[in-house]
Enzyme design. Structure first.
Site, PDB file in Angstrom:
ATOM      1  N   LYS A   1      -9.332  -9.265 -19.085  1.00  0.00           N
ATOM      2  CA  LYS A   1      -8.602  -9.174 -20.348  1.00  0.00           C
ATOM      3  C   LYS A   1      -7.132  -9.564 -20.216  1.00  0.00           C
ATOM      4  CE  LYS A   1     -11.671  -6.154 -22.906  1.00  0.00           C
ATOM      5  NZ  LYS A   1     -11.845  -4.894 -23.665  1.00  0.00           N
TER       6      LYS A   1
ATOM      7  N   ARG B   1     -18.070  -2.485 -17.909  1.00  0.00           N
ATOM      8  CA  ARG B   1     -18.544  -3.711 -18.555  1.00  0.00           C
ATOM      9  C   ARG B   1     -17.729  -4.876 -17.994  1.00  0.00           C
ATOM     10  NH1 ARG B   1     -17.245  -6.855 -23.032  1.00  0.00           N
ATOM     11  NH2 ARG B   1     -19.059  -7.730 -24.151  1.00  0.00           N
TER      12      ARG B   1
END
Length: 277
Positions: free
Chosen positions: A223, A257
């Site tokens: 991210k 995840r």
């Protein structure tokens, strides 16, 4: 917290138990515009190959999504999302033994995905965007992952308290729909409606969510938060992601995840061994 793990309809909930060690949810985006791997796995044969590779590396769950949720994403309607995910779910279901989760905020998509063979619902809006999605999950005996989300960034916000309030509502929605507590997992929503500092706090304070009595899933893979710190492209953020996973496990997260299954799994297993010594 009530124990619904004995209910066979929600058997995939066992994946949320910390006693089983760190769990890995491998990301499979069948979208043309995901921030890290957009378009690479949109074709069914590519999706199956990637699912097989992640399962071979130790993925406990394959998370299939048909709508990007990156900043500035292009929303798609339920019919288009179903067109993307259902063929992939059916093919992956035949190819790998790992359970499949559907990454969606739409009840109609969740219903189609669960009918096609998915077993878990992963909702980035914590069951609060579509009022029918909790009922769909409950009727299919599907555990849910409920994520904290905000439409606007507020730097002055106490993000830990906001996460606890938001996820408290999500838990109530799930419970009222008939989803047992053991089939509910919380996600702090790193990268969704938060400043860089609030994202760091969300990771640092995973323990505050774990203290609510529910398992925590942490999704930080590649991210922009990591890119902000180390100034690298998404595909070059593997080591930064691993650092967040290890710290997240120490703070109480159960499932992670990720795009890069082997790197995160190996690091987490070593971290677990050290912490358990």
């Amino acid at each position: 917290m009530s124990d619904g793990s004995s209910q066979p309809a929600f058997r995939s909930a066992r994946l949320f138990e910390r006693t089983g060690g760190p769990r890995i949810m491998g990301i499979l985006n069948v979208t043309p515009d995901s921030f890290s791997d957009g378009g690479r796995f949109a074709a069914v044969e590519n999706a199956v190959a990637h699912a097989r590779a992640m399962a071979a590396e130790g993925a406990d769950v394959i998370d299939i999504g048909g709508e990007s949720t990156r900043p500035g994403y292009q929303a798609v309607d339920a019919e288009e999302e179903i067109r993307r995910v259902v063929p992939a779910i059916r093919a992956v279901k035949q190819a790998v033994d790992a359970p499949i989760s559907i990454d969606t905020m739409k009840a109609k998509v969740a219903a189609a995905a669960l009918a096609a063979g998915a077993q878990i619902v992963n909702d980035v809006w914590g069951l609060q965007r579509d009022p029918d999605i909790a009922r769909v999950a409950a009727e299919h005996g599907a555990p849910v992952v409920v994520m904290h989300h905000r439409t606007e960034v507020d730097p002055a916000l106490d993000i830990v308290e906001d996460m606890r309030r938001f996820l408290g509502r999500s838990i109530e929605i799930a419970q009222k729909a008939g989803i047992p507590d053991a089939a509910i997992a919380l996600d702090p929503g790193v990268g969704f409606g938060k400043t860089v500092q609030q994202n760091l706090i969300a990771i640092r304070r995973v323990d505050a969510l774990a203290a609510m009595g529910f398992p925590v899933l942490l999704g930080t893979s590649r991210k922009s938060l990591i890119g902000h710190i180390i100034e690298r492209k998404p595909e070059e953020r593997v080591f930064g992601t691993v650092a967040t996973s290890v710290l997240g496990w120490r703070q109480g997260a159960v499932m992670f995840r990720v795009h890069d299954v082997r790197a995160n799994r190996d690091a987490l297993l070593v971290a677990q061994a050290i912490l358990d010594a």
